[in-house]
Motif scaffolding. Sequence first.
Motif, PDB file in Angstrom:
ATOM      1  N   VAL A 144       0.828  -1.203   0.000  1.00 19.05           N
ATOM      2  CA  VAL A 144       0.000   0.000   0.000  1.00 19.05           C
ATOM      3  C   VAL A 144       0.864   1.256   0.000  1.00 19.05           C
ATOM      4  O   VAL A 144       0.644   2.182  -0.787  1.00 19.05           O
ATOM      5  N   VAL A 145       1.858   1.298   0.892  1.00 17.63           N
ATOM      6  CA  VAL A 145       2.687   2.498   1.026  1.00 17.63           C
ATOM      7  C   VAL A 145       3.471   2.774  -0.250  1.00 17.63           C
ATOM      8  O   VAL A 145       3.532   3.914  -0.733  1.00 17.63           O
ATOM      9  N   LEU A 146       4.069   1.740  -0.823  1.00 17.00           N
ATOM     10  CA  LEU A 146       4.880   1.929  -2.031  1.00 17.00           C
ATOM     11  C   LEU A 146       4.045   2.416  -3.206  1.00 17.00           C
ATOM     12  O   LEU A 146       4.425   3.349  -3.917  1.00 17.00           O
ATOM     13  N   VAL A 157      -4.707  -5.659 -11.568  1.00 12.60           N
ATOM     14  CA  VAL A 157      -4.833  -4.346 -12.208  1.00 12.60           C
ATOM     15  C   VAL A 157      -5.799  -3.471 -11.411  1.00 12.60           C
ATOM     16  O   VAL A 157      -5.530  -2.291 -11.149  1.00 12.60           O
ATOM     17  N   LYS A 158      -6.926  -4.046 -11.000  1.00  8.63           N
ATOM     18  CA  LYS A 158      -7.908  -3.303 -10.211  1.00  8.63           C
ATOM     19  C   LYS A 158      -7.307  -2.862  -8.879  1.00  8.63           C
ATOM     20  O   LYS A 158      -7.505  -1.718  -8.447  1.00  8.63           O
ATOM     21  N   LEU A 208      -8.780   3.451  -0.535  1.00  5.52           N
ATOM     22  CA  LEU A 208      -7.953   2.488   0.190  1.00  5.52           C
ATOM     23  C   LEU A 208      -8.823   1.489   0.941  1.00  5.52           C
ATOM     24  O   LEU A 208      -8.498   0.299   1.013  1.00  5.52           O
ATOM     25  N   ILE A 209      -9.947   1.958   1.485  1.00  2.00           N
ATOM     26  CA  ILE A 209     -10.880   1.069   2.170  1.00  2.00           C
ATOM     27  C   ILE A 209     -11.380  -0.003   1.223  1.00  2.00           C
ATOM     28  O   ILE A 209     -11.482  -1.176   1.578  1.00  2.00           O
ATOM     29  N   SER A 210     -11.698   0.402   0.002  1.00  2.00           N
ATOM     30  CA  SER A 210     -12.195  -0.559  -0.983  1.00  2.00           C
ATOM     31  C   SER A 210     -11.175  -1.663  -1.241  1.00  2.00           C
ATOM     32  O   SER A 210     -11.538  -2.831  -1.413  1.00  2.00           O
ATOM     33  N   TYR A 211      -9.898  -1.298  -1.221  1.00  3.72           N
ATOM     34  CA  TYR A 211      -8.842  -2.282  -1.425  1.00  3.72           C
ATOM     35  C   TYR A 211      -8.633  -3.148  -0.182  1.00  3.72           C
ATOM     36  O   TYR A 211      -8.675  -4.384  -0.244  1.00  3.72           O
ATOM     37  N   LEU A 212      -8.431  -2.510   0.961  1.00  2.00           N
ATOM     38  CA  LEU A 212      -8.073  -3.247   2.172  1.00  2.00           C
ATOM     39  C   LEU A 212      -9.211  -4.111   2.705  1.00  2.00           C
ATOM     40  O   LEU A 212      -8.975  -5.161   3.310  1.00  2.00           O
ATOM     41  N   SER A 213     -10.466  -3.682   2.484  1.00  2.00           N
ATOM     42  CA  SER A 213     -11.589  -4.475   2.992  1.00  2.00           C
ATOM     43  C   SER A 213     -11.676  -5.834   2.306  1.00  2.00           C
ATOM     44  O   SER A 213     -12.262  -6.778   2.848  1.00  2.00           O
ATOM     45  N   GLY A 222      -6.939  -6.191  12.637  1.00  2.00           N
ATOM     46  CA  GLY A 222      -5.866  -6.063  11.662  1.00  2.00           C
ATOM     47  C   GLY A 222      -6.134  -4.967  10.650  1.00  2.00           C
ATOM     48  O   GLY A 222      -5.234  -4.223  10.247  1.00  2.00           O
ATOM     49  N   PHE A 223      -7.380  -4.841  10.227  1.00  2.00           N
ATOM     50  CA  PHE A 223      -7.792  -3.803   9.279  1.00  2.00           C
ATOM     51  C   PHE A 223      -7.521  -2.427   9.874  1.00  2.00           C
ATOM     52  O   PHE A 223      -6.890  -1.572   9.254  1.00  2.00           O
ATOM     53  N   ARG A 224      -7.998  -2.204  11.077  1.00  3.68           N
ATOM     54  CA  ARG A 224      -7.865  -0.902  11.740  1.00  3.68           C
ATOM     55  C   ARG A 224      -6.397  -0.574  12.009  1.00  3.68           C
ATOM     56  O   ARG A 224      -5.950   0.556  11.806  1.00  3.68           O
ATOM     57  N   ALA A 225      -5.631  -1.570  12.462  1.00  2.00           N
ATOM     58  CA  ALA A 225      -4.218  -1.341  12.759  1.00  2.00           C
ATOM     59  C   ALA A 225      -3.424  -1.030  11.497  1.00  2.00           C
ATOM     60  O   ALA A 225      -2.566  -0.130  11.490  1.00  2.00           O
TER      61      ALA A 225
END
Length: 247
Positions: free
Chosen positions: A72-74, A133-134, A156-161, A169-172
């Motif tokens: 995510v960060v990169l 790709v998505k 980002l929520i759409s990706y991480l969820s 883990g999600f929140r952290a």
Amino acid sequence: MNNIAFYLIIFLTNIIQGITGFAGTILAMPPGLMLVGYDVAKPVLNVLGILAGIYVFISQGKHVNWKELRKVVLVMAVGIFSGIFLKALFANYESLLYKCLGAFVLVLAVQGYWKLVRPEKKEKTTRHGAVEVKSYALLVGSGVAHGMFVSGGPLLISYLSEKIRDKVGFRATISTVWIILNTIILIDDIREGLWTQDLIVTQMISIPFFAAGMIAGTVLYKRMSQLLFMKLTYILLFISGITLLVK
């Protein structure tokens, strides 16, 4: 009165931030822009985003998904630098960009909530390449939105969820993302000369309101079930999209 209203907005939106680890900034940004202007709202809310991330990381750092965090960060960092560039390039078109992002966010929120309450019995097989790709498109888009408006959370929520189902883990993980990426934006704000003496005073006054909201949100978070947590996540995503459209 505008400043007092701004501090109240910070308190209320950070209750949400304390519950979910996101949405505090994007919900506070539209009224913040109207109350105190971009040059105050953006840097102040950005620093509060860093503090919110630190607040969660101190107690839940061991639950961070480091593999997803690195990705995510990169990828988002590329988007953030692109967003900073676009912000200067389209200085007079922020409203249009907000509306485009808002419309996309609404689609993601409705789709995610629908899948949550009406799960399909058998999902169609999707090619791995298309999924990747998505995923990268969501992260780059999130970085661009974050670089421009400190509002990359919805994408980002759409990706991480989809990647992290456990609420802790999600929140952290998402909280740790904001520590790193908001620091990049803070450095750019300092470079632009936004940090005046008046802004520092506003930031310092905002911190007690932020802290009270985060504490209240944390208390509520501990009492929520996994399903309720995910429902709230998508509802807030929908609200975030609405605020972007009407801004």
